[in-house]
Motif scaffolding. Sequence first.
Motif, PDB file in Angstrom:
ATOM      1  N   PRO A   1       0.830  -1.222   0.000  1.00 34.76           N
ATOM      2  CA  PRO A   1       0.000   0.000   0.000  1.00 34.76           C
ATOM      3  C   PRO A   1       0.853   1.257   0.000  1.00 34.76           C
ATOM      4  O   PRO A   1       1.980   1.237   0.475  1.00 34.76           O
ATOM      5  N   TYR A   2       0.264   2.324  -0.532  1.00 41.19           N
ATOM      6  CA  TYR A   2       0.960   3.616  -0.554  1.00 41.19           C
ATOM      7  C   TYR A   2       0.937   4.229   0.842  1.00 41.19           C
ATOM      8  O   TYR A   2       0.067   3.918   1.651  1.00 41.19           O
ATOM      9  N   PRO A   3       1.896   5.114   1.145  1.00 35.60           N
ATOM     10  CA  PRO A   3       1.943   5.717   2.487  1.00 35.60           C
ATOM     11  C   PRO A   3       0.655   6.465   2.837  1.00 35.60           C
ATOM     12  O   PRO A   3       0.001   7.026   1.967  1.00 35.60           O
ATOM     13  N   LYS A   4       0.347   6.418   4.149  1.00 31.78           N
ATOM     14  CA  LYS A   4      -0.869   7.103   4.607  1.00 31.78           C
ATOM     15  C   LYS A   4      -0.642   8.604   4.742  1.00 31.78           C
ATOM     16  O   LYS A   4      -1.545   9.397   4.532  1.00 31.78           O
ATOM     17  N   GLU A   5       0.566   8.962   5.150  1.00 28.45           N
ATOM     18  CA  GLU A   5       0.867  10.383   5.370  1.00 28.45           C
ATOM     19  C   GLU A   5       1.223  11.061   4.056  1.00 28.45           C
ATOM     20  O   GLU A   5       1.951  10.491   3.238  1.00 28.45           O
ATOM     21  N   PRO A   6       0.729  12.256   3.840  1.00 25.73           N
ATOM     22  CA  PRO A   6       1.103  12.979   2.607  1.00 25.73           C
ATOM     23  C   PRO A   6       2.590  13.289   2.609  1.00 25.73           C
ATOM     24  O   PRO A   6       3.163  13.562   3.662  1.00 25.73           O
ATOM     25  N   PRO A   7       3.215  13.236   1.434  1.00 19.14           N
ATOM     26  CA  PRO A   7       4.658  13.478   1.359  1.00 19.14           C
ATOM     27  C   PRO A   7       5.017  14.960   1.354  1.00 19.14           C
ATOM     28  O   PRO A   7       6.180  15.307   1.150  1.00 19.14           O
ATOM     29  N   PHE A   8       4.039  15.836   1.530  1.00 21.17           N
ATOM     30  CA  PHE A   8       4.330  17.281   1.536  1.00 21.17           C
ATOM     31  C   PHE A   8       3.328  17.989   2.445  1.00 21.17           C
ATOM     32  O   PHE A   8       2.301  17.438   2.805  1.00 21.17           O
ATOM     33  N   THR A   9       3.668  19.197   2.815  1.00 22.81           N
ATOM     34  CA  THR A   9       2.745  20.015   3.609  1.00 22.81           C
ATOM     35  C   THR A   9       1.970  20.939   2.680  1.00 22.81           C
ATOM     36  O   THR A   9       2.277  21.064   1.488  1.00 22.81           O
ATOM     37  N   PHE A  10       0.961  21.602   3.243  1.00 23.29           N
ATOM     38  CA  PHE A  10       0.177  22.572   2.478  1.00 23.29           C
ATOM     39  C   PHE A  10       1.086  23.680   1.933  1.00 23.29           C
ATOM     40  O   PHE A  10       0.985  24.072   0.773  1.00 23.29           O
ATOM     41  N   GLU A  11       1.982  24.142   2.802  1.00 23.24           N
ATOM     42  CA  GLU A  11       2.888  25.222   2.410  1.00 23.24           C
ATOM     43  C   GLU A  11       3.775  24.781   1.244  1.00 23.24           C
ATOM     44  O   GLU A  11       4.007  25.541   0.305  1.00 23.24           O
ATOM     45  N   ALA A  12       4.271  23.539   1.312  1.00 27.28           N
ATOM     46  CA  ALA A  12       5.135  23.034   0.243  1.00 27.28           C
ATOM     47  C   ALA A  12       4.342  22.960  -1.067  1.00 27.28           C
ATOM     48  O   ALA A  12       4.837  23.341  -2.132  1.00 27.28           O
ATOM     49  N   LEU A  13       3.109  22.505  -0.967  1.00 24.70           N
ATOM     50  CA  LEU A  13       2.246  22.373  -2.139  1.00 24.70           C
ATOM     51  C   LEU A  13       2.023  23.738  -2.797  1.00 24.70           C
ATOM     52  O   LEU A  13       2.001  23.865  -4.022  1.00 24.70           O
ATOM     53  N   GLU A  14       1.880  24.727  -1.968  1.00 23.86           N
ATOM     54  CA  GLU A  14       1.651  26.078  -2.490  1.00 23.86           C
ATOM     55  C   GLU A  14       2.843  26.585  -3.290  1.00 23.86           C
ATOM     56  O   GLU A  14       2.702  27.514  -4.074  1.00 23.86           O
ATOM     57  N   GLU A  15       4.003  25.999  -3.039  1.00 18.89           N
ATOM     58  CA  GLU A  15       5.186  26.378  -3.812  1.00 18.89           C
ATOM     59  C   GLU A  15       5.295  25.531  -5.069  1.00 18.89           C
ATOM     60  O   GLU A  15       5.705  25.998  -6.128  1.00 18.89           O
TER      61      GLU A  15
END
Length: 588
Positions: free
Chosen positions: A191-205
């Motif tokens: 299975p793929y990891p449960k936790e996202p590999p990035f934060t909201f702030e990182a995504l915004e970049e």
Amino acid sequence: MSSLAEKLTSIVSVHFRAAGLDESFGTVRMSDRPDLCQFQCNGALAAAKALKRPPREVAQDIADRLKAEPIFAKIDLAGPGFINLDVTDAALADHLAALVADEQLGVADKGAGKTIVLDYGGPNVAKPMHVGHLRAGIIGDSLRRMYLFSGYRTIGDIHMGDWGLQMGQVISECARRHPEWPYFDAIFSGPYPKEPPFTFEALEEIYPTASKACKADPARMELARHATVELQSGRPGYRALWRHIVDVSVEGMKKNFGALNVFFDLWKGESDVHDRIGPMVRDLRAGGWALESEGALVIPVARNDDKKEMPPLMLYKTDGAVMYGTTDLATVAERVERYAPDRILYVVDQRQSLHFEQVFRAARLSRIAPENMDLTHAGFGTMNGTDGKPFKTREGGIMKLEDLIAMGLEKARARIAEAEIGRDMDADEVEDIAHKVAVAAIKFADLHNNRTADYVFDLDRMTRFEGKTGPYLLYQAVRIKSLLRKAAERGFAPSGNFVLHDPDRALAFVLADFPDAFEAGLRHDAPHHLCDYAWRLAQQFSGFYAACPILPEPDESLRASRLALCALTCRTLEKTLDLLGIGVPERM
RNA sequence: GCGCCCGUAGCUCAGUGGAUAGAGCGCUGCCCUCCGGAGGCAGAGGCCGCAGGUUCGAAUCCUGCCGGGCGCGCCA
């Protein structure tokens, strides 16, 4: 129940009909010449035109008939054929008593039994929310509240952009940076990891970087397009990564819209109709609506009598990906199936008007939209800066919604400190007040403009907190609350027996006008009518308050009557603000 | 080019074919022994973009122009 003007309209209409005239001429409204009369009816002029009779004669005929109605204290003719009317104080007092007893403050349940879906907000997953989402959110939320108040079953849907090219851009950018992630391993069995590999702030970049790179480099764009198609056709790793992107983004949206007190019943997106698209397109082909054109699949929606060029609605691009027209059309189908709405209202930027015209036409042609269902695009104008150009930060960048809210809050806090309002309050209450003041400032400044017009967003102006602003309205409401508290402490009770002097009457007429202001707003899907009303009511009250000392009033019946007017004003003002999505603190 | 939106006081904006076109900010004066002055009262400030037309009556409806914004097949 109805407004006082509506009540008078129905009375006067009867007499127009009795005189052999169309009853629609009987419309009565609040006078725009308060020096002459309280209410006016101009119908005799229009009726005279239709009949080719002298207007003054028609007006006289109606006026004579109205003399039999006990509600009128005065019936005058003026000018070319205006009928000027005053009501008796007894009738006004009765009306006020009815308003006090009516939970709806005189507004009729016109939407009872009807359902409306409102589509507003529309933030894009993975993209930072900016000031453009402000208008969509707060106008849509206000309209939702208005429809709800008029008796509709309302379904507010945020309708996120979560299925388009921007997803492929983010995914391919992630693949470039982190090819080792399991999401990109074609033979990974999970299975793929449960936790996202990035934060909201990182995504915004990530998104702005990816978007810029794609614009500059056709090869990068090609990768993004390909990733979009693969996502839409179900590649497991992409779907898993996409899920993380959506979840992380939704968290940010909830934070932003939550801070603005903007509510949604549904947090759906374009992706939610993905499974419907295949069957829908099959039906559209079978019905002959969908055609191949230049390598894409489209629904032609042009008509012979079109004055403008009308491009077809595109279902599949040449690369096989779907577009937002496809998901919008499928979403209409889903909403019809689930909610059988009488109306779907799209609160989306005015610049999308052609798109909605295409979607609506396609929906009508294909019978996806039932004939008796209304489809409306309630478009809104662009938010510009003080220079008249699209709103930017001082540095010229895009102003994030989060930063804008923070700036409003900071101004509110400063103003509260300056006025020494928080002296005897704990920190939580001060912060709560600052928050309500900031939201009132931002929302009122936006909502009081005509929805369709572009408007100038001036943070300094709206947070000055003087004049026609949200905080002024909060201040008036809070002042009344304080007064009512003090009255209760002294054991003064409001009374249902209204004693009416000039200042009382002037306030009473504005209170009685609430349903008309509400109806005007609802009829045009335009909250600014309510802003205008809130301002009128607050100003009228302020004049009343300055002219009439209430607690010191020695005449008990007058004092009790005025307390009742204050209580009704408070309720009406608070309800009006509530319909705008603005909450009032207990004190400030 | 075609289409949509906008043009009202110095600035930001309201205005349902009706009477004397309104408000806020800014400007000028007043008003706290009094329930909260983030207030109230008063004043100055307008060819309602321009020109025609319809109408007893037009900021409002129609036509044409001028200015500004936006949109018009593979973004959303």
